[in-house]
Design a protein around this motif. Sequence first.
Motif, short mmCIF file in Angstrom:
data_model
loop_
_atom_site.label_atom_id
_atom_site.label_comp_id
_atom_site.label_asym_id
_atom_site.label_seq_id
_atom_site.Cartn_x
_atom_site.Cartn_y
_atom_site.Cartn_z
N CYS A 134 0.82 -1.21 0.00
CA CYS A 134 0.00 0.00 0.00
C CYS A 134 0.86 1.26 0.00
CB CYS A 134 -0.91 0.01 1.23
SG CYS A 134 -2.22 -1.24 1.21
N ILE A 135 1.99 1.20 0.69
CA ILE A 135 2.84 2.38 0.83
C ILE A 135 3.63 2.66 -0.45
CG2 ILE A 135 4.86 3.30 2.06
CD1 ILE A 135 3.79 1.76 4.55
N VAL A 136 4.18 1.61 -1.08
CA VAL A 136 5.08 1.83 -2.22
C VAL A 136 4.35 1.89 -3.56
CG1 VAL A 136 6.94 0.65 -1.02
CG2 VAL A 136 5.51 -0.64 -2.59
N LYS A 137 3.04 1.78 -3.55
CA LYS A 137 2.29 1.83 -4.81
C LYS A 137 2.40 3.21 -5.46
CE LYS A 137 -2.05 3.20 -2.59
NZ LYS A 137 -1.94 4.60 -2.98
N ILE A 138 2.06 3.26 -6.73
CA ILE A 138 1.98 4.54 -7.43
C ILE A 138 0.80 5.31 -6.86
CG2 ILE A 138 1.58 5.65 -9.66
CD1 ILE A 138 2.75 3.15 -10.96
N PRO A 139 0.97 6.58 -6.49
CA PRO A 139 -0.13 7.35 -5.92
C PRO A 139 -1.40 7.26 -6.76
CG PRO A 139 1.91 8.59 -5.79
CD PRO A 139 2.21 7.38 -6.62
N TRP A 140 -2.52 7.10 -6.05
CA TRP A 140 -3.86 7.04 -6.62
C TRP A 140 -4.14 5.74 -7.36
CZ3 TRP A 140 -5.34 10.59 -3.71
CH2 TRP A 140 -4.63 11.79 -3.58
N SER A 141 -3.21 4.77 -7.33
CA SER A 141 -3.49 3.49 -7.95
C SER A 141 -4.32 2.64 -6.99
CB SER A 141 -2.20 2.75 -8.29
OG SER A 141 -1.64 2.15 -7.14
N SER A 142 -4.85 1.52 -7.49
CA SER A 142 -5.67 0.63 -6.67
C SER A 142 -4.88 -0.56 -6.15
CB SER A 142 -6.88 0.15 -7.48
OG SER A 142 -6.44 -0.60 -8.60
N ALA A 143 -3.54 -0.49 -6.20
CA ALA A 143 -2.70 -1.63 -5.82
C ALA A 143 -2.94 -2.08 -4.38
CB ALA A 143 -1.22 -1.27 -6.02
N CYS A 144 -3.33 -1.16 -3.52
CA CYS A 144 -3.56 -1.51 -2.11
C CYS A 144 -4.77 -2.44 -1.97
CB CYS A 144 -3.74 -0.24 -1.29
SG CYS A 144 -3.86 -0.52 0.50
N VAL A 145 -5.92 -1.96 -2.42
CA VAL A 145 -7.15 -2.74 -2.26
C VAL A 145 -7.21 -3.93 -3.21
CG1 VAL A 145 -8.44 -0.77 -1.37
CG2 VAL A 145 -8.41 -1.20 -3.83
N ASP A 146 -6.34 -3.94 -4.23
CA ASP A 146 -6.31 -5.09 -5.13
C ASP A 146 -5.85 -6.36 -4.42
OD1 ASP A 146 -7.17 -3.54 -7.20
OD2 ASP A 146 -5.22 -3.36 -8.20
N VAL A 195 -2.37 9.28 4.23
CA VAL A 195 -1.30 9.08 5.21
C VAL A 195 -0.28 8.12 4.61
CG1 VAL A 195 -0.69 8.20 7.49
CG2 VAL A 195 -2.83 9.46 7.18
N ASP A 196 0.98 8.51 4.59
CA ASP A 196 2.05 7.63 4.09
C ASP A 196 1.71 7.02 2.73
OD1 ASP A 196 3.47 8.13 6.42
OD2 ASP A 196 2.69 6.36 7.46
N ASN A 197 1.22 7.84 1.84
CA ASN A 197 0.86 7.45 0.47
C ASN A 197 -0.37 6.55 0.41
OD1 ASN A 197 1.36 7.62 -2.36
ND2 ASN A 197 2.26 5.56 -2.35
N MET A 198 -1.09 6.45 1.52
CA MET A 198 -2.32 5.66 1.53
C MET A 198 -3.52 6.59 1.51
SD MET A 198 -1.42 2.45 4.04
CE MET A 198 -0.21 3.30 5.06
N VAL A 200 -7.63 7.72 1.49
CA VAL A 200 -8.72 7.47 2.43
C VAL A 200 -9.31 6.08 2.20
CG1 VAL A 200 -11.08 8.16 3.02
CG2 VAL A 200 -9.29 9.90 2.80
N ALA A 201 -9.49 5.71 0.91
CA ALA A 201 -10.04 4.38 0.59
C ALA A 201 -9.10 3.28 1.05
CB ALA A 201 -10.28 4.28 -0.92
N ASP A 202 -7.79 3.48 0.89
CA ASP A 202 -6.82 2.49 1.34
C ASP A 202 -6.92 2.28 2.85
OD1 ASP A 202 -5.84 2.32 -1.25
OD2 ASP A 202 -4.20 3.74 -0.89
N GLN A 203 -7.01 3.37 3.58
CA GLN A 203 -7.08 3.29 5.04
C GLN A 203 -8.34 2.57 5.49
OE1 GLN A 203 -6.05 7.18 6.99
NE2 GLN A 203 -5.51 7.78 4.90
N ARG A 204 -9.44 2.86 4.84
CA ARG A 204 -10.70 2.18 5.20
C ARG A 204 -10.59 0.69 4.92
NH1 ARG A 204 -14.74 6.57 2.32
NH2 ARG A 204 -14.86 8.05 4.06
N TRP A 205 -9.94 0.34 3.81
CA TRP A 205 -9.80 -1.07 3.48
C TRP A 205 -8.93 -1.79 4.51
CZ3 TRP A 205 -5.40 -3.92 1.98
CH2 TRP A 205 -5.68 -5.25 1.58
#
Length: 312
Positions: A134-146, A195-198, A200-205
Amino acid sequence: MLDAGCPTTAEPRGDLPRAVPMTALQVAQSGTYVALGDSYSSGEGVYDLDKSPVNDGAARCHRATGSYVPLVAQTYEFGGGTAFYACSGATTRQLLTGQYGQPPQITRVGPSASLITLSIGGNDAGFSKVLTGCIVKIPWSSACVDQDTAVRKRIEELRTDMGKVLRELRVRAPGARVVVLGYPRPFPEHPVASVDNMSVADQRWINGMTRRLNDTVGAVVAEFDRAIAAFGAPGSAEYVDAYEAFSGHEVGQPQPFLNGLAVNMEELTVNARSYHPTGDGYRRFADLITKQVAAGPGRPMHNYRLVTPGPA
């Protein structure tokens, strides 16, 4: 003639010892307090502050005096003392097989154990790698929730391994109280900023996956304790839900109980204390555990001690 040789006026030689039920607190204090688990129990978040290792292997396992374990040990007097062997990075399987060349944590448990605490499951779910992704993903990508499908699968598989851990603990210490500590929500309930490149949607996930992990572990522990109670057996399995424990003090808040992202700029590595409790966070954990020790499992214990009546 029937009374010959059988005097009926002599004083009885004394009553037989009788079994007296123990309170939950008496059970916990009757033997050794054994602290097991992963980095949330070892004290990873404050390990860098320690001047000397806690015990053998502490340097590899990052066991710290700032963990909640020493605080619990200071609150109550345990008849058999305290054994602290939580290890950073531990999974449920490593609890049974060992890490870093150290004996398996499970081997630290014996019949004298009366209270066992542990946090476990976060590494089974791969939360460290999840946060990194989640942190190292490209900003605004969906890599975290993927990562959702893979994380859900790992959490579901945890049910079996968690059950193995509880069964093994019970074999080794059948009369002990086993207290399993859950994980805190890392971000505010309603995030409003990245926060830390995450996002709001990332944090909720991530919050949602933490809730799912806690619910899964809590359900296994509750089912195990119901079986103990159904057979009227001694000991217990208890779950402490820490999900709301850091409310108002999550990452991104003015006074967080969790370390945020800590990066070593010279080596370009992420410090292990990232997203682990601060000193305040471990003190909050200690408060939860000490209250649970006093309160018990919410049902009668089936542990007994023998009491020999004194002279009248």
